[in-house]
Each structure stands twice: as C-alpha cells, then as structure tokens.
Design an enzyme around this catalytic site. Structure first.
Site, PDB file in Angstrom:
ATOM      1  N   LYS A   1      16.474 -17.204 -41.955  1.00 33.87           N
ATOM      2  CA  LYS A   1      15.673 -16.949 -43.148  1.00 33.87           C
ATOM      3  C   LYS A   1      14.774 -18.147 -43.379  1.00 33.87           C
ATOM      4  O   LYS A   1      15.086 -19.275 -43.013  1.00 33.87           O
ATOM      5  CB  LYS A   1      16.550 -16.672 -44.365  1.00 33.87           C
ATOM      6  CG  LYS A   1      17.420 -17.804 -44.848  1.00 33.87           C
ATOM      7  CD  LYS A   1      16.747 -18.863 -45.699  1.00 33.87           C
ATOM      8  CE  LYS A   1      16.068 -18.246 -46.902  1.00 33.87           C
ATOM      9  NZ  LYS A   1      15.373 -19.338 -47.687  1.00 33.87           N
TER      10      LYS A   1
ATOM     11  N   ASN B   1       4.789 -19.449 -55.196  1.00 26.79           N
ATOM     12  CA  ASN B   1       5.482 -20.688 -55.533  1.00 26.79           C
ATOM     13  C   ASN B   1       5.318 -21.070 -57.003  1.00 26.79           C
ATOM     14  O   ASN B   1       6.190 -21.724 -57.574  1.00 26.79           O
ATOM     15  CB  ASN B   1       5.023 -21.816 -54.612  1.00 26.79           C
ATOM     16  CG  ASN B   1       5.647 -21.687 -53.247  1.00 26.79           C
ATOM     17  OD1 ASN B   1       6.811 -22.026 -53.048  1.00 26.79           O
ATOM     18  ND2 ASN B   1       4.892 -21.167 -52.284  1.00 26.79           N
TER      19      ASN B   1
ATOM     20  N   THR C   1      10.609 -17.115 -61.759  1.00 29.01           N
ATOM     21  CA  THR C   1      10.504 -15.972 -62.656  1.00 29.01           C
ATOM     22  C   THR C   1      10.461 -14.672 -61.876  1.00 29.01           C
ATOM     23  O   THR C   1      10.552 -13.615 -62.474  1.00 29.01           O
ATOM     24  CB  THR C   1       9.254 -16.087 -63.526  1.00 29.01           C
ATOM     25  OG1 THR C   1       8.095 -16.223 -62.698  1.00 29.01           O
ATOM     26  CG2 THR C   1       9.349 -17.303 -64.425  1.00 29.01           C
TER      27      THR C   1
ATOM     28  N   THR D   1      15.439 -14.856 -49.081  1.00 27.43           N
ATOM     29  CA  THR D   1      15.036 -15.220 -50.448  1.00 27.43           C
ATOM     30  C   THR D   1      13.623 -14.684 -50.674  1.00 27.43           C
ATOM     31  O   THR D   1      13.457 -13.524 -51.032  1.00 27.43           O
ATOM     32  CB  THR D   1      15.119 -16.746 -50.686  1.00 27.43           C
ATOM     33  OG1 THR D   1      14.439 -17.427 -49.628  1.00 27.43           O
ATOM     34  CG2 THR D   1      16.562 -17.209 -50.740  1.00 27.43           C
TER      35      THR D   1
ATOM     36  N   THR E   1      16.050 -25.618 -39.418  1.00 27.09           N
ATOM     37  CA  THR E   1      15.175 -24.747 -40.191  1.00 27.09           C
ATOM     38  C   THR E   1      15.844 -24.508 -41.535  1.00 27.09           C
ATOM     39  O   THR E   1      16.842 -25.141 -41.849  1.00 27.09           O
ATOM     40  CB  THR E   1      14.921 -23.424 -39.465  1.00 27.09           C
ATOM     41  OG1 THR E   1      13.980 -22.683 -40.231  1.00 27.09           O
ATOM     42  CG2 THR E   1      16.183 -22.642 -39.270  1.00 27.09           C
TER      43      THR E   1
ATOM     44  N   GLU F   1       5.002 -17.698 -46.723  1.00 29.81           N
ATOM     45  CA  GLU F   1       4.620 -17.186 -48.046  1.00 29.81           C
ATOM     46  C   GLU F   1       3.110 -17.010 -48.145  1.00 29.81           C
ATOM     47  O   GLU F   1       2.346 -17.970 -48.079  1.00 29.81           O
ATOM     48  CB  GLU F   1       5.129 -18.144 -49.121  1.00 29.81           C
ATOM     49  CG  GLU F   1       6.643 -18.108 -49.236  1.00 29.81           C
ATOM     50  CD  GLU F   1       7.219 -19.202 -50.101  1.00 29.81           C
ATOM     51  OE1 GLU F   1       8.374 -19.050 -50.511  1.00 29.81           O
ATOM     52  OE2 GLU F   1       6.534 -20.198 -50.352  1.00 29.81           O
TER      53      GLU F   1
END
Length: 408
Positions: A182, A403, A408, A156, A193, A279
């Site tokens: 992932k 985040n 979007t 993702t 996870t 991230e």
C-alpha cells in the site's frame, strides 16, 4: 485516476503454502471498510524486514524491530489502517504491544512472535480496543487464498489495491512468490516503502533472506518517490515459509539468484504500482540517469528531478518547460559536474546538449511527448559508466486536495 493501473484479478494471486491471511472491518477510523489484516505463518517460517529511517518512526516500527531481534520465530503479522500510531510516545508503544498480546492469545503463540504494523493519521492514539475487537473475525476467515482481500485491507488513500504473484522452479519444485503493498502519498523510501509484504514458500536460510531483502529493496521500493516525504511507518517484510519442498537455499548460488530475481520482479511491480497510484497522479515518469561516476550520484540526480515541484507540475500541465529539468540536474549537488557533457532526452528525443537546447529540438515535439501518460526522462552525465532509474509521478490539483483534506 491511477496511471495505467487496475486492481489485480483475485484469481491471479497465488496462495503461498504456509501463509494464511484474514481480514476484518474493525472501524479503526471509518466504518464499512476493510481495515484490519492478520497474516499467520507456519512454524519454521523465516522473516526479514527493512524499515523507515525517519527518526520519528512509529510505535509499531519500534516494536517490530524489537520482536525481530529477540523472537524465536515470527508466527504472525498484524496490520491496521486508519491510524499510524506514530508521534504517540510511550502510550503508543503500550497500545502496539497490547494488540500483539491480543493476537498472540488468539493464536496460542508468544507476544514477541507477532509483528505489528499501522498506517494512517499521525499523532493520534491507536484505538486499540477496536483493533482487539476485530481480531476474532480476522482469525475466523484465515485462508491461504485471501490475498486480494488482504491487499484491500491495507489501503488508505490508495485508489487501487496492489498485489501480484510469480512462480518459478527451484530444484524441480514449483516455488510461489506473492506480494501486496500500500502507498499513494508520503512516498520517498529510505530502506522500505510505506507498507509491503512479500511471501514465498521457498526454504531460505535466515542470513540469505536478509541479504535478499537488501538487494530487492534497493532495486524496487528504494527507486520510487511520489512527493519526497518519508513516512514514519515505512516497512517491508519478506517471508519464506519453507513449504515448497526445495532444499534450503543457504548460499548465494544459482537457486538464490533465481529466487532473488523473482522476488525483485514482484517488488518492482508493487513499487511502480504505488507511483502509478500516487495521490492525484496523471503521469508516470521513469527517470533514467546514465554516465555517472557511481550509482549514488546517478540516484542523486534522479531524485533531484523527481522531487522538483517545478518539474512535476510542468509534467502535469504537459508544458515542455524543460529548463526546469536542467536546473534540477545542476542543483543535485555534484560540484564538479561539467554541464557541457550533459545530454537530456524525452523518450528518444534529444532535448539538450553542450550546455543548452539541442539544435534539432522543437517545442511542439516536447509537448507531444509530455501529453503521454507514461514518459521517460533520460539524462546522460558523461562522467562514467554508472546508471540508475527512479520512478515518479506528476503533481496535480488533486494531490493538494487529497492532502489538504486528509483528516476529513
């Protein structure tokens, strides 16, 4: 960019006899990306799973648990990205079951022999018609050598696909372990996870496989955190196809230990890759806590440090504001902690002892260590012999951007 992490060489990902993988671009959320994965298992395969403890667990998690409990033998896994099918009520359960029915029909198996998995945006209806439409393409390209595509198909917000393999000999037979995972944000596992699938061609009895996955997860995926949030969809599946030719591992003997350790090595590599690809991550930190009364309190201290936004932002800035680490240790919930016995190290450099700054510590040395992409924070509690390690990353500006703009 990920911290010292690159995509795996497809040639390094070893086929697992009895496990075939197929992928498709089903346009679940975005066009022109792999977002659907099917794994077909040979008859007689054994499957064990551990799942999120989030009470708002996703519809596919509910269905997975039901199918594992009642099925005569799991024969397929179905994974979609782009939509989590979580917070979707009874309608979400119906859509998850519909996807299982569709795949079962294509493979000629029972509905409850399919395990569904979803990941992506929460509280939006699963576009099950797109999933169903993409299944024939998945089935068409099923192959044992498709692990690299499978790793990409479950991504993702990941930047890098996560996969690895290992081989060992058991009873004179070569046994393969290959896994994919992932995860990038909303990572703070509680028994699992975000999504992980590890397969071996070893023959393993079901009770032994269940014991193995509990051991493995507590030494890998339950040792990581990116941001302290536990996903609604966290799942880890361990598959044993039984095609390697070894005598079935039916007890926790030497063969069990050898396979368990190989699976744990693969799982730990995947778990650390999730943190390295956290991230916006720019730093990979290992939090080692030693000298605790038991492992549980060591983990508690480790997570208190790893979850602290103040600690994580200081590491991003390479700012040796290390009192924040002491504050996190003191806030970990150990009521009788004697702070005068606590020692704090950055790598091998002593930072604090006797309740305050170490006389030998110089801030310039702390800043030098904190500029490294990989850092070890070691805390010695002085209370016993237990220890634990937690892997985490820093918080950067990009974490907020990713985040804030996720939908979007």
């Amino acid at each position: 960019m990920p911290v010292n992490l690159t995509a795996p060489d497809p040639a390094s990902l070893l086929p697992v006899k009895g496990v075939e993988l197929g992928h498709a671009e089903a346009h679940v959320r975005k066009p022109n990306r792999k977002d659907l994965l099917v794994m077909r298992l040979s008859p007689g395969s054994r499957v064990a799973g551990v799942f999120t403890q989030n009470r708002f667990c996703a519809a596919p998690v509910v269905v997975c648990k039901q199918h594992l409990a009642k099925s005569s033998g799991i024969r397929a896994l179905l994974v979609n990205t782009g939509n989590a099918n979580a917070g979707t009520g009874e309608d979400g359960l119906l859509r998850a079951r519909r996807s299982c029915e569709a795949l079962a029909g294509l493979l000629g198996i029972a509905d409850d022999q399919v395990l569904p998995f979803s990941t992506g945006v929460i509280m939006e209806p699963l576009p099950v018609e797109r999933v169903v439409a993409g299944l024939p393409a998945c089935v068409e390209n099923l192959g044992e050598d498709n692990w690299a595509n499978a790793a990409e198909a479950i991504m993702t917000t990941d930047i890098v696909a996560k996969a690895c393999s290992k081989q060992i000999r058991i009873g004179g037979n070569m046994v393969t372990v290959t896994g994919i995972a992932k995860g990038s944000g909303m990572i703070h596992p509680n028994m699992a996870t975000m999504l992980g699938y590890i397969a071996t061609d070893a023959a393993v009895a079901q009770p032994v496989l269940e014991a193995m996955i509990r051991h493995v997860v507590n030494r890998s995926f339950n040792c990581i955190t990116v941001d302290g949030d536990t996903s609604t969809n966290d799942s880890l599946i361990l598959i044993a196809s039984g095609q390697a030719g070894n005598a079935e591992i039916a007890a926790q003997d030497a063969d069990y230990v050898a396979l368990r350790d190989a699976v744990t090595e693969v799982a730990a590599t995947l778990a650390q890759a999730i943190v390295r690809d956290g991230e916006g991550a720019t730093k990979f930190m290992t939090i080692e806590v030693e000298g605790g009364k038991d492992e549980a309190e060591c983990r508690k201290v480790g997570y208190a440090i790893a979850h602290s936004p103040l600690v994580k932002t200081a590491f991003f800035a390479s700012d040796p504001n290390l009192g924040r680490i002491l504050a996190a240790v003191g806030n970990a919930g150990i009521a009788d902690l004697d702070v005068s016995q606590v020692q704090l190290f950055l790598d091998d450099m002593l930072v604090a002892q006797n309740g305050g700054r170490a006389a030998s510590y110089r801030e310039a040395d702390g800043q030098r260590v904190m500029q490294q992409p990989e850092i070890t924070v070691r805390v010695v509690l002085g209370r016993g012999d237990a220890s634990a390690a937690i892997w985490t990353c820093d918080f950067s500006y990009d974490y907020v951007k990713i985040n804030a703009d996720y939908r979007t």
